[in-house]
Scaffold this motif. Structure first.
Motif, PDB file in Angstrom:
ATOM      1  N   ASN A  24      14.891  25.620 -17.120  1.00 57.93           N
ATOM      2  CA  ASN A  24      14.923  24.365 -16.367  1.00 57.93           C
ATOM      3  C   ASN A  24      14.907  23.157 -17.286  1.00 57.93           C
ATOM      4  N   ASN A  25      14.445  23.338 -18.516  1.00 55.53           N
ATOM      5  CA  ASN A  25      14.383  22.203 -19.436  1.00 55.53           C
ATOM      6  C   ASN A  25      15.637  22.086 -20.274  1.00 55.53           C
ATOM      7  N   MET A  26      16.618  22.914 -19.965  1.00 60.12           N
ATOM      8  CA  MET A  26      17.802  22.987 -20.796  1.00 60.12           C
ATOM      9  C   MET A  26      18.892  22.161 -20.129  1.00 60.12           C
ATOM     10  N   ASN A  27      18.953  20.864 -20.422  1.00 62.72           N
ATOM     11  CA  ASN A  27      19.981  20.037 -19.799  1.00 62.72           C
ATOM     12  C   ASN A  27      21.099  19.826 -20.791  1.00 62.72           C
ATOM     13  N   PHE A  28      21.923  20.843 -20.930  1.00 67.04           N
ATOM     14  CA  PHE A  28      22.991  20.792 -21.915  1.00 67.04           C
ATOM     15  C   PHE A  28      24.019  19.743 -21.489  1.00 67.04           C
ATOM     16  N   LEU A  29      24.313  18.784 -22.336  1.00 69.65           N
ATOM     17  CA  LEU A  29      25.235  17.679 -22.052  1.00 69.65           C
ATOM     18  C   LEU A  29      24.806  16.874 -20.830  1.00 69.65           C
ATOM     19  N   GLY A  30      23.521  16.913 -20.507  1.00 70.40           N
ATOM     20  CA  GLY A  30      23.024  16.082 -19.419  1.00 70.40           C
ATOM     21  C   GLY A  30      23.055  16.713 -18.051  1.00 70.40           C
ATOM     22  N   TYR A  31      23.987  17.615 -17.785  1.00 72.93           N
ATOM     23  CA  TYR A  31      24.011  18.152 -16.417  1.00 72.93           C
ATOM     24  C   TYR A  31      24.248  19.648 -16.314  1.00 72.93           C
ATOM     25  N   ILE A  32      24.428  20.341 -17.419  1.00 71.75           N
ATOM     26  CA  ILE A  32      24.673  21.775 -17.336  1.00 71.75           C
ATOM     27  C   ILE A  32      23.355  22.510 -17.513  1.00 71.75           C
ATOM     28  N   SER A  33      22.927  23.206 -16.459  1.00 67.65           N
ATOM     29  CA  SER A  33      21.697  23.978 -16.605  1.00 67.65           C
ATOM     30  C   SER A  33      21.912  25.381 -16.048  1.00 67.65           C
ATOM     31  N   PRO A  34      21.532  26.410 -16.786  1.00 66.83           N
ATOM     32  CA  PRO A  34      21.738  27.777 -16.330  1.00 66.83           C
ATOM     33  C   PRO A  34      20.630  28.228 -15.379  1.00 66.83           C
ATOM     34  N   PHE A  35      20.957  29.141 -14.492  1.00 64.70           N
ATOM     35  CA  PHE A  35      19.956  29.681 -13.567  1.00 64.70           C
ATOM     36  C   PHE A  35      19.886  31.207 -13.643  1.00 64.70           C
ATOM     37  N   PRO A  36      19.436  31.765 -14.758  1.00 66.41           N
ATOM     38  CA  PRO A  36      19.446  33.220 -14.861  1.00 66.41           C
ATOM     39  C   PRO A  36      18.374  33.901 -14.019  1.00 66.41           C
ATOM     40  N   TYR A  37      17.574  33.138 -13.253  1.00 63.53           N
ATOM     41  CA  TYR A  37      16.569  33.807 -12.411  1.00 63.53           C
ATOM     42  C   TYR A  37      17.210  34.642 -11.321  1.00 63.53           C
ATOM     43  N   ILE A  38      18.510  34.358 -10.995  1.00 65.79           N
ATOM     44  CA  ILE A  38      19.136  35.159  -9.939  1.00 65.79           C
ATOM     45  C   ILE A  38      19.414  36.579 -10.402  1.00 65.79           C
ATOM     46  N   LEU A  39      19.157  36.873 -11.693  1.00 65.60           N
ATOM     47  CA  LEU A  39      19.225  38.266 -12.143  1.00 65.60           C
ATOM     48  C   LEU A  39      18.283  39.151 -11.333  1.00 65.60           C
ATOM     49  N   PHE A  40      17.193  38.552 -10.814  1.00 60.84           N
ATOM     50  CA  PHE A  40      16.289  39.318  -9.950  1.00 60.84           C
ATOM     51  C   PHE A  40      17.061  39.907  -8.768  1.00 60.84           C
ATOM     52  N   ILE A  41      17.924  39.095  -8.167  1.00 62.93           N
ATOM     53  CA  ILE A  41      18.697  39.581  -7.015  1.00 62.93           C
ATOM     54  C   ILE A  41      19.797  40.523  -7.483  1.00 62.93           C
ATOM     55  N   ILE A  42      20.443  40.177  -8.602  1.00 64.25           N
ATOM     56  CA  ILE A  42      21.545  41.001  -9.087  1.00 64.25           C
ATOM     57  C   ILE A  42      21.047  42.381  -9.501  1.00 64.25           C
ATOM     58  N   VAL A 118      31.110  37.201  -9.615  1.00 65.32           N
ATOM     59  CA  VAL A 118      31.210  36.768  -8.213  1.00 65.32           C
ATOM     60  C   VAL A 118      29.846  36.317  -7.694  1.00 65.32           C
ATOM     61  N   SER A 119      28.795  37.065  -8.034  1.00 60.99           N
ATOM     62  CA  SER A 119      27.463  36.695  -7.551  1.00 60.99           C
ATOM     63  C   SER A 119      27.056  35.327  -8.064  1.00 60.99           C
ATOM     64  N   VAL A 120      27.247  35.125  -9.376  1.00 70.40           N
ATOM     65  CA  VAL A 120      26.808  33.861  -9.975  1.00 70.40           C
ATOM     66  C   VAL A 120      27.589  32.692  -9.396  1.00 70.40           C
ATOM     67  N   VAL A 121      28.915  32.856  -9.259  1.00 70.38           N
ATOM     68  CA  VAL A 121      29.728  31.743  -8.753  1.00 70.38           C
ATOM     69  C   VAL A 121      29.354  31.435  -7.301  1.00 70.38           C
ATOM     70  N   LEU A 122      29.145  32.486  -6.484  1.00 69.61           N
ATOM     71  CA  LEU A 122      28.744  32.261  -5.087  1.00 69.61           C
ATOM     72  C   LEU A 122      27.433  31.479  -5.023  1.00 69.61           C
ATOM     73  N   HIS A 123      26.455  31.944  -5.794  1.00 66.59           N
ATOM     74  CA  HIS A 123      25.149  31.277  -5.786  1.00 66.59           C
ATOM     75  C   HIS A 123      25.272  29.820  -6.235  1.00 66.59           C
ATOM     76  N   HIS A 124      26.008  29.600  -7.326  1.00 66.95           N
ATOM     77  CA  HIS A 124      26.052  28.265  -7.912  1.00 66.95           C
ATOM     78  C   HIS A 124      26.815  27.288  -7.026  1.00 66.95           C
ATOM     79  N   ILE A 125      27.890  27.762  -6.383  1.00 67.52           N
ATOM     80  CA  ILE A 125      28.655  26.806  -5.587  1.00 67.52           C
ATOM     81  C   ILE A 125      27.844  26.353  -4.378  1.00 67.52           C
TER      82      ILE A 125
END
Lengths: 168, 274
Positions: A24-42, A118-125
């Motif tokens: 959550n503290n990783m604001n790459f270029l100001g707005y890019i932040s990864p959400f790898p917590y959805i690995l729990f669901i995957i 597909v999972s990541v793109v669905l979640h992120h969009i």
């Protein structure tokens, strides 16, 4: 049965913790932040109870919302991802594939990659559409989805390789 | 009856999904539509505690910049102190320039978001320290936001980098009012809208908070004018304001507890009732 439940609770807490503390503290270029917590669901066991997956995803998303001050967007995206997970399985592994034999945390095949993609793109969009909530940000939403998805997928694959059980 | 039960059992997954989806969508829409009192916020025991721990580590790593800021502010306060002409004639003043009778609560930012369109800040003081909803939050450089939710030990703040935030502000030298909003683009700039075209403004003018709002005292720094746009349809300016504050790097903050606030609100309420 019991050990699987314990493993899932452990994963729930660990993925949430690394998401909140590190990513959550990783604001790459100001707005890019990864959400790898959805690995729990995957990575949730494939042949387990579906309603427990949906409910635990809801809790996962709600806890993320609490940490991000974001209303209910993570909960919505997680619940939708959890509900459509079997369909994504069918999409990427094919109908004939037996659910029981799929092991996600193994070496990376095109099928596994497409499932994660597909999972990541669905979640992120869903996440970014609900985050912006206005049509005039549509370009912004798409850009954020694209870059954050790439980032999340790379980090997810690294994490999968790290926690892969070493048999050889 | 049997059929209803069968239906529920057969579709239990779908019903659970729809129920949870409904709850989460309701929470989302509620958080986007109403300005106040969101149900899920980080002002609580769990996330507040976690953020406080993380902040302890970060704070240690940022000691140098924090010290520099404190030295600068000390210098500024010293210069104010030495430039006072006669100490016996000062009316009751508080520690910050321009503040009318008000109390200051010192607090610390333990979590700060700035990468979405609606940003919130979490502070490590809450109801126990006297923080209430709608108090203003500033630091040594300028304004930061308005208190939103409070718990006994933590509180959340609607940052000025939040598209829902609207703060009354004015041009320092000419007293023309406008309201301060954010267009969601850059973290270094906010927009001052609804300034009448009569106002004579130029690039570099200072923007301060106006006296119309009861949240902030008059005259707290906001930023300087960076660019001026003219709206075609209306006769108002839209001004791009460069903030004095770096909103991505916040440490200690002051919460302003205005003593006039309740009196003003009661007075206005009375006027409406009659």
């Amino acid at each position: 049965m019991n050990s699987a439940l314990l493993v899932n609770i452990f994963r729930f807490i660990v993925f949430l913790a690394i998401q909140v503390v590190i990513f959550n503290n990783m604001n790459f270029l100001g707005y890019i932040s990864p959400f790898p917590y959805i690995l729990f669901i995957i990575l949730y066991p494939v042949n387990s109870n579906r309603s427990s997956l949906i409910f635990s995803s809801f809790l996962l998303g709600l806890t993320m919302d609490m940490f991000c001050n974001s209303g209910g967007i993570h909960a919505t995206a997680c619940v939708i991802l959890a509900y459509y997970r079997p369909y994504i399985f069918k999409f990427s592994f094919g109908l004939s594939y037996e659910y029981q034999t799929i092991k996600l945390n193994d070496s990376l095949t095109p099928e596994r990659f497409s499932f994660i993609l597909v999972s990541v793109v669905l979640h992120h969009i869903i996440l970014f559409v609900l985050l912006a909530f206005q049509f005039r940000f549509i370009v912004d939403v798409l850009l954020r989805t694209l870059f954050s998805s790439i980032f999340t997928i790379i980090i997810s694959i690294i994490i999968i390789y790290l926690i892969k059980p070493n048999r050889r | 009856m049997q059929q209803i039960f069968n239906f529920i059992i057969r579709n239990s997954n779908r019903l659970l999904f729809l129920l949870l989806l409904g709850i989460s969508l309701a929470l989302t829409i509620q958080s986007h539509s109403f300005h106040r009192s969101r149900v899920i916020s980080s002002a609580n025991f769990l996330s507040g505690g976690v953020y406080e721990r993380i902040n302890h580590v970060n704070e240690y790593l940022n000691l140098r910049t924090e010290n520099d800021e404190l030295v600068l502010e000390n210098a500024r306060l010293k210069s104010l102190l030495f430039n006072k002409e006669d100490t016996t004639k000062i009316p009751l003043a508080d520690s910050i320039k321009g503040v009318k009778p008000a109390d200051i609560i010192v607090s610390k930012v333990i979590h700060n978001s700035y990468n979405t369109h609606e940003n919130y800040i979490t502070l490590n003081s809450g109801r126990n320290d006297g923080v209430k909803q709608d108090m203003g939050v500033i630091n040594s450089l300028g304004i930061i936001g308005v208190v939103d939710n409070t718990s006994p030990r933590y509180s959340t703040v609607v940052s000025i980098l939040n598209m829902k935030s609207q703060i009354n502000a004015k041009i320092k030298k000419s007293n023309h009012f406008g309201s301060l909003t954010w267009d969601g683009k850059s973290t270094g700039f906010v927009q001052l809208v609804d300034v009448p075209r009569l106002a004579s403004i130029k690039k570099g003018d200072t923007i301060v908070t106006g006296g119309q709002s009861v949240i902030f005292p008059e005259g707290i720094n906001v930023g300087t004018i960076d660019k001026i746009y003219i709206q075609d349809k209306t006769s108002f300016y839209v001004i791009n304001v460069k903030l004095f504050n770096d909103m991505t790097n916040l440490g200690h903050v002051y919460i302003i507890k205005s003593k006039d606030r309740e009196e003003v609100i009661n007075l206005e309420k009375k006027g409406k009732d009659e």
